[in-house]
Each structure stands twice: as C-alpha cells, then as structure tokens.
Design a protein around this motif. Structure first.
Motif, PDB file in Angstrom:
ATOM      1  N   HIS A   1      -3.741  -3.607  37.024  1.00  0.00           N
ATOM      2  CA  HIS A   1      -4.642  -3.983  38.025  1.00  0.00           C
ATOM      3  C   HIS A   1      -4.172  -3.323  39.523  1.00  0.00           C
ATOM      4  N   ILE A   2      -4.857  -2.741  40.375  1.00  0.00           N
ATOM      5  CA  ILE A   2      -4.238  -2.132  41.436  1.00  0.00           C
ATOM      6  C   ILE A   2      -4.946  -2.988  42.693  1.00  0.00           C
ATOM      7  N   SER A   3      -4.134  -3.441  43.586  1.00  0.00           N
ATOM      8  CA  SER A   3      -4.485  -4.352  44.595  1.00  0.00           C
ATOM      9  C   SER A   3      -4.379  -3.432  46.008  1.00  0.00           C
ATOM     10  N   THR A   4      -5.415  -3.216  46.519  1.00  0.00           N
ATOM     11  CA  THR A   4      -5.383  -2.472  47.894  1.00  0.00           C
ATOM     12  C   THR A   4      -5.647  -3.076  49.102  1.00  0.00           C
ATOM     13  N   GLN A   5      -6.250  -4.304  48.949  1.00  0.00           N
ATOM     14  CA  GLN A   5      -6.558  -5.084  50.021  1.00  0.00           C
ATOM     15  C   GLN A   5      -5.256  -5.210  51.138  1.00  0.00           C
ATOM     16  N   SER A   6      -4.237  -5.486  50.515  1.00  0.00           N
ATOM     17  CA  SER A   6      -3.126  -6.080  51.039  1.00  0.00           C
ATOM     18  C   SER A   6      -2.373  -4.850  51.905  1.00  0.00           C
ATOM     19  N   LEU A   7      -2.939  -3.483  51.599  1.00  0.00           N
ATOM     20  CA  LEU A   7      -2.177  -2.239  52.219  1.00  0.00           C
ATOM     21  C   LEU A   7      -2.676  -2.262  53.553  1.00  0.00           C
TER      22      LEU A   7
ATOM     23  N   SER B   1       1.293   3.745  23.295  1.00  0.00           N
ATOM     24  CA  SER B   1       0.127   3.223  24.005  1.00  0.00           C
ATOM     25  C   SER B   1      -1.156   4.110  24.253  1.00  0.00           C
ATOM     26  N   ARG B   2      -2.173   3.494  24.300  1.00  0.00           N
ATOM     27  CA  ARG B   2      -3.364   4.434  24.674  1.00  0.00           C
ATOM     28  C   ARG B   2      -3.896   3.922  26.000  1.00  0.00           C
ATOM     29  N   PHE B   3      -4.404   4.792  26.885  1.00  0.00           N
ATOM     30  CA  PHE B   3      -4.780   4.633  28.240  1.00  0.00           C
ATOM     31  C   PHE B   3      -6.070   4.861  28.581  1.00  0.00           C
ATOM     32  N   VAL B   4      -6.816   4.082  29.230  1.00  0.00           N
ATOM     33  CA  VAL B   4      -7.960   4.434  29.611  1.00  0.00           C
ATOM     34  C   VAL B   4      -8.233   3.730  30.955  1.00  0.00           C
ATOM     35  N   ILE B   5      -8.843   4.328  31.822  1.00  0.00           N
ATOM     36  CA  ILE B   5      -9.464   4.000  33.243  1.00  0.00           C
ATOM     37  C   ILE B   5     -10.930   3.026  33.018  1.00  0.00           C
ATOM     38  N   TYR B   6     -10.999   1.910  33.106  1.00  0.00           N
ATOM     39  CA  TYR B   6     -12.097   1.167  32.940  1.00  0.00           C
ATOM     40  C   TYR B   6     -12.450   0.114  34.292  1.00  0.00           C
ATOM     41  N   LEU B   7     -13.527   0.340  34.544  1.00  0.00           N
ATOM     42  CA  LEU B   7     -13.965  -0.772  35.802  1.00  0.00           C
ATOM     43  C   LEU B   7     -12.966  -0.742  36.851  1.00  0.00           C
ATOM     44  N   GLY B   8     -12.357   0.271  37.097  1.00  0.00           N
ATOM     45  CA  GLY B   8     -11.245   0.376  38.259  1.00  0.00           C
ATOM     46  C   GLY B   8      -9.655  -0.095  37.917  1.00  0.00           C
ATOM     47  N   ASP B   9      -9.622  -0.363  36.680  1.00  0.00           N
ATOM     48  CA  ASP B   9      -8.297  -0.866  36.049  1.00  0.00           C
ATOM     49  C   ASP B   9      -7.980   0.227  35.047  1.00  0.00           C
TER      50      ASP B   9
ATOM     51  N   ARG C   1       0.149  -1.251  44.639  1.00  0.00           N
ATOM     52  CA  ARG C   1       0.527  -2.648  44.201  1.00  0.00           C
ATOM     53  C   ARG C   1      -0.160  -2.934  42.988  1.00  0.00           C
ATOM     54  N   VAL C   2       0.569  -2.857  41.808  1.00  0.00           N
ATOM     55  CA  VAL C   2       0.062  -3.042  40.560  1.00  0.00           C
ATOM     56  C   VAL C   2       0.517  -4.333  39.847  1.00  0.00           C
ATOM     57  N   THR C   3      -0.287  -4.995  39.143  1.00  0.00           N
ATOM     58  CA  THR C   3      -0.103  -6.268  38.551  1.00  0.00           C
ATOM     59  C   THR C   3      -0.526  -5.722  36.944  1.00  0.00           C
ATOM     60  N   ALA C   4       0.484  -6.213  36.133  1.00  0.00           N
ATOM     61  CA  ALA C   4       0.379  -5.904  34.630  1.00  0.00           C
ATOM     62  C   ALA C   4      -0.121  -7.295  33.963  1.00  0.00           C
ATOM     63  N   GLY C   5      -1.435  -7.480  33.585  1.00  0.00           N
ATOM     64  CA  GLY C   5      -1.847  -8.526  33.035  1.00  0.00           C
ATOM     65  C   GLY C   5      -1.813  -8.269  31.328  1.00  0.00           C
TER      66      GLY C   5
ATOM     67  N   VAL D   1      -4.238 -11.521  34.843  1.00  0.00           N
ATOM     68  CA  VAL D   1      -4.186 -10.699  36.100  1.00  0.00           C
ATOM     69  C   VAL D   1      -4.628 -11.658  37.260  1.00  0.00           C
ATOM     70  N   SER D   2      -5.628 -12.607  36.760  1.00  0.00           N
ATOM     71  CA  SER D   2      -6.128 -13.669  37.837  1.00  0.00           C
ATOM     72  C   SER D   2      -4.943 -14.354  38.461  1.00  0.00           C
ATOM     73  N   TYR D   3      -3.552 -14.528  37.572  1.00  0.00           N
ATOM     74  CA  TYR D   3      -2.878 -15.464  37.918  1.00  0.00           C
ATOM     75  C   TYR D   3      -1.854 -14.803  39.249  1.00  0.00           C
ATOM     76  N   ARG D   4      -2.138 -13.519  39.378  1.00  0.00           N
ATOM     77  CA  ARG D   4      -1.449 -13.049  40.496  1.00  0.00           C
ATOM     78  C   ARG D   4      -1.491 -13.579  41.877  1.00  0.00           C
ATOM     79  N   VAL D   5      -2.578 -14.593  42.029  1.00  0.00           N
ATOM     80  CA  VAL D   5      -2.533 -15.438  42.988  1.00  0.00           C
ATOM     81  C   VAL D   5      -1.477 -16.439  43.113  1.00  0.00           C
ATOM     82  N   LEU D   6      -1.202 -16.864  42.056  1.00  0.00           N
ATOM     83  CA  LEU D   6       0.129 -17.815  42.014  1.00  0.00           C
ATOM     84  C   LEU D   6       1.575 -17.529  41.933  1.00  0.00           C
ATOM     85  N   TYR D   7       1.748 -15.952  41.260  1.00  0.00           N
ATOM     86  CA  TYR D   7       2.790 -15.498  41.056  1.00  0.00           C
ATOM     87  C   TYR D   7       2.966 -14.107  41.623  1.00  0.00           C
ATOM     88  N   GLY D   8       2.140 -13.580  42.371  1.00  0.00           N
ATOM     89  CA  GLY D   8       2.250 -12.525  43.262  1.00  0.00           C
ATOM     90  C   GLY D   8       1.851 -11.252  42.335  1.00  0.00           C
TER      91      GLY D   8
END
Length: 543
Positions: free
Chosen positions: A192-198, A227-235, A269-273, A295-302
């Motif tokens: 998940h890519i966070s852009t709001q903090s930039l 691994s297999r990669f795909v962009i889905y719903l912005g992630d 800024r990438v969070t890997a859930g 991914v939603s735990y990034r609010v607790l762990y950064g």
C-alpha cells in the motif's frame, strides 16, 4: 540542490585524520552528495548502515574487528543497490580481485588525490542517476505497463483474490492462462502506497508511482518466493509461494527491506501488509483479507515497513467475509475496533446505522443482519479471550439485547458502548502482549548477555518472530534498538565487574560477551569516555 535529493555517503576508516581529509577534499553539496556519518571500523559501519541506509559506502580494507572486504560482503547482503568503494594502502592484486568478486563499485589505492576521488564519486552518482531515471521515466513506465502481464492473467489473479473462481475450476484456468502456482504454501501481500504524508511538490501521479513500485518490487524480490504481481484498487498485490511454514519470517523481513528501499529509490512510502499463510489456492482470499487487515495497522506501527497479520493478531484466524453492503459495513466496524481510534469507530457505527435506516428491511432480514453483526463481534471477542455477553453486562445474550432496542438511535448508542468496551479490552490485551514480548527479550538478554553470538537474529528465532516486527516493537517500548540495549546492558555488567573484582580487562570482556578485548575496550571508551582500566583506577581513587 535539495538535501533530500542528494545521495548519502558513509565513510569508514580507523584513522580519523584520513576521514577528515576526505571530507574536506571535495565539495560534496555541489556534487549532489551528502556525508551522513563515519565509522572507525567495520562493525560500527554495519550498525550505522542498517540504521541510516546509505547509498554509497567508502571503506578502508585494513581495520580492526571487521575488515573492509567482510564489510563489503555484509553490506551487499543488507542491500543489493548499495555502492561500495574500497580504498587501501596495499597495492596487491588479491585485494582488488576479491573486491571485484564482491561487486565493489571501485577499488582505489592510498593516497587518493582529490581529482581521482571526484571522478569516482561522479561516476557512481551518474550510475545512480541513471537507475533512478529509469525507474521514474514516465514513458518507460507506460511502455512497461503495456508489456506487463497479459490481461487474462491479471483477471485471473484478481478473481482468485476475491474468491470468484470455483475451487474445481482454479486448476483449469491456471493451465489455460499459463499461470504456474504450485507450492506447498501461499501468502498474499498488499503493498500500500501512502501519499498524504508527502509534500504536494513531491507527489507523483498515483498510477505511475504504483507502476514504479511494482517494477522495483519485481526486480528486487528474491526469486525463491516465485511471486506474482498485479495492481488492484491502487495497491500492488503479491501472491508469493513458500516451501516451508518457517519461511514466513524470512519473507516478512525481506518485505520490510523492500519498503525501506522503495522510499529511497521510488520516493514512495510503502506498507507491506502480509496475510495469513495458506496451503491451497482456494484459500488465497483468506490470505488477501488478512493482508488488507495488516495494512490497516500502519496507524499503530507506522508505514514504510512490513506488517504480518499473524504477528499482530496471533489469536485470530483468517475468514473470508461476505461482500454485500451490510457485510462490508460490519467488517469496517471490526476493523476500527482493532485499530483503536474511538472517533473512526463511532463514524463506522453511524454509517452502519444509517444504512439500516435506509434499507427498509423486513423483520426477518433485520434479524439476519443482527445475527451477522453479533456473530462477527462474538468471533472477534473470542479471538481475544473475551465474552461479549460479559462485556454487555446485563446477563442477556447480546443478540437478544440488539433485538430489544426500540429504535435505531438506541441501537447505535448500545452498539457504540459495546464496541468501545471491546476496543479498550483489546488495546489493553495488545499492550500486555507487547510488554510481555519485550520483557521476554529483556530477560533473555539478562540471562544470556555473555553469549558472544547473541544478536537480533538469535533472539527472534527464540521468540519465533521476524526481525522487522521485533525491531519495531522493541524500539517502540524501550526507546532503544536491540543492539543499543544489549550494548548498554553489557557495559553496565562490565562496570559492576570492574568495581567488584580484580579481573583483567580481557577476562571481563569475555564475561560480558566480547571475543576481542580490544573491541570491548573500544566500545567501553565510546560509552564512558575512558578505557576500562582508567575507569577502574579513577573510581578507586575517589573512594
């Protein structure tokens, strides 16, 4: 040039004068570089490199405790993209040959003149610029996207993630679309890519940024995960294949390194859930749901790190949820209980109540929705060793309490009180679990500090957690990295031994976990400003 856009340099030499000469020889800012630190030996340099993530390391070969060639090898294990310059006063072919084997960017002989040194750094900077430009070039990214996975493969991956492929048809579709997914275990990761903090000026087109991160991940992720990669719903979604259950810890650590390097290389800024481990393709949706929860735990762990759902929610199991409207709203409530923020929990409950007001359900369907809601709350509570009926405090089971509410307003208030109570209990449990986790690590250090092989890897194996998760929690709770905590404790024990006995320095060094007396003295002096023997004599004189 903006400081944030300059490449970082770490200098390593056991002679302070040499480092100062190198620092003064060049106009680093004009070259687009910045000195972020210097170290007197390879051990100290490796610790700094893990913390500061330099782009370039310039190191001498002959140093105490860890030589430059060993440091080069360990730096390459730490990051494949780091550039290493080796310089030495020993004009021997064998050193140069070893440096080439270890993929050192340059090999220089002392003394190094300013012109030669400038040329070397300019060459490396140009190479780093080319690499960065390739990853950020808009046209190349668009071209890469057009040439990436075929549409049928992407559609198959997305259908697999959402559970829209019948179990009996998975093999057929995989064969038709030439998708090779045949491993003992699978795990889904959401990048998940966070852009709001930039800052606004640093924000790139979200689509192109996602493409850059996807391309970088495809290049950097170890081939053994297949691994297999795909962009889905912005992630960016990864479906990775593991051979052993225990591989999940190493995989989590690699995802953590990927997040940190993506910040430097792609300015993202990438969070890997990381989701639950599963042993069949039909369970992929379970892992995907777990990855999204992580991914939603990034609010607790950064952000800019990996978060494994099996580590942050060890008491819960993955379950694929129904995807209709009310089920999504219920899951949102559950998610907000986990995160621990009261205001967003209240908003989620209000949205659910508003949906009830607008749905005009029959009584039968209303009971079904309430049963689904209470079932999810009960399941969540059970996962944390709580009883929802005890939480409600009336002696009546929660389902019947919900049905007895005389209005949606009353239901909203009752549900908010119930969920807030659950939220507080879960937070208290998590804090207790975290404290117990850190206390176990601290107790292990106190019992085993004399073990010369004691390290983050050793204690993580003992606790059965990834280094990424351990390091985050330990520093959050103690305010120190594990290495700093271990060093401080060893120094504390060394002082006790110095003041209560007559052991020689080399004996004390061994007793507190150092195989080399010289390195023990170096660390001690760095900590207290004087050598161990001087520390002892000074304290005895004051008595």
């Amino acid at each position: 040039m903006d400081t944030n856009n300059r490449y970082s340099v770490l200098l390593v030499d056991d002679e302070e004068d040499v480092i100062q000469i190198i620092v003064k020889k060049l106009d680093w800012e004009a070259m687009g570089l910045k000195i972020i630190g210097h170290a007197a030996n390879g051990v100290e340099a490796l610790e700094l490199a893990e913390e500061l993530q330099p782009d370039i390391v310039m190191t001498d070969i002959k140093m105490p405790y860890m030589d430059g060639l060993t440091l080069c090898r360990k730096l390459k294990e730490l990051s494949r993209t780091i550039r290493v310059i080796i310089f030495s006063g020993f004009d021997e072919f064998e050193y140069a040959k070893e440096a080439i084997k270890m993929d050192a960017a340059e090999y220089l002989l002392k003394p190094v003149n300013a012109g030669e040194l400038k040329e070397v750094f300019e060459r490396i900077k140009a190479d780093l610029d080319r690499e960065r430009d390739e990853k950020r070039n808009t046209d190349k990214l668009r071209e890469y996207y057009m040439e990436s996975l075929p549409v049928l493969q992407e559609s198959f991956y997305m259908a697999l993630l959402e559970g829209r492929v019948a179990a009996r048809q998975i093999g057929k579709y995989a064969k038709d679309y030439q998708v090779n997914l045949s491993a003992p275990y699978y795990v889904v990761t959401v990048l998940h890519i966070s852009t709001q903090s930039l800052p606004e000026e640093e924000r790139e087109d979200p689509f192109l940024l996602a493409m850059a991160v996807k391309k970088y991940a495809e290049e950097q992720v170890d081939e053994r995960w297949n691994s297999r990669f795909v962009i889905y719903l912005g992630d960016i979604i990864m479906i990775s294949q593991l051979q052993e259950k225990d591989d999940l810890i190493a995989y989590t650590d690699e995802m953590d390194r990927l997040c940190r390097m993506a910040r430097k290389v792609c300015n993202a800024r990438v969070t890997a859930g990381i989701g639950y481990l599963c042993d069949s393709l039909e369970q992929i949706p379970f892992s995907y749901q777990g990855a999204k929860q992580a991914v939603s735990y990034r609010v607790l762990y950064g952000n800019t790190r990996s978060i494994s759902i099996s580590e942050v929610e060890p008491g819960e199991t993955a379950e694929l949820q129904r995807v209709d409207a009310y089920a999504d709203l219920i899951q949102r409530i559950i998610k907000k209980i986990r995160v621990g923020e009261e205001n967003v929990l209240q908003e989620a409950i209000h949205d659910f109540i508003q949906w009830l007001n607008e749905a005009h359900l029959s009584m039968q369907n209303y009971r079904i929705v309430m049963m689904e809601l209470i079932s999810e709350l009960v399941r969540f509570a059970a996962g944390h060793d709580l009883s929802i009926d005890n939480v409600s405090g009336t002696g009546t089971d929660a389902y019947h309490q919900a049905l007895q509410m005389e209005s949606t307003e009353a239901l909203e208030k009752w549900l908010l009180d119930l969920c807030r109570h659950l939220q507080r209990e879960v937070l208290h449990e998590r804090q207790d679990s975290t404290k117990s986790f850190v206390q176990s690590a601290e107790e292990y250090v106190k019992t085993n500090y004399a073990d010369q092989d004691l390290s983050v890897e050793v204690i993580c194996k003992k606790l059965n957690v990834s280094a990424a998760y351990f390091s985050t929690i330990f520093k959050k709770e103690t305010g120190k990295t594990f290495v700093r905590y271990l060093t401080d404790y060893r120094m504390e024990q060394a002082v006790n031994l110095l003041m209560t006995g007559n052991d020689k320095t080399y004996v004390i060094a061994e007793k507190v976990g150092y195989s080399e007396a010289n390195y023990f003295s170096y660390v001690f002096k760095k900590q207290f400003g004087v050598s161990p023997s001087r520390y002892r004599s000074d304290r005895l004189e004051k008595k």
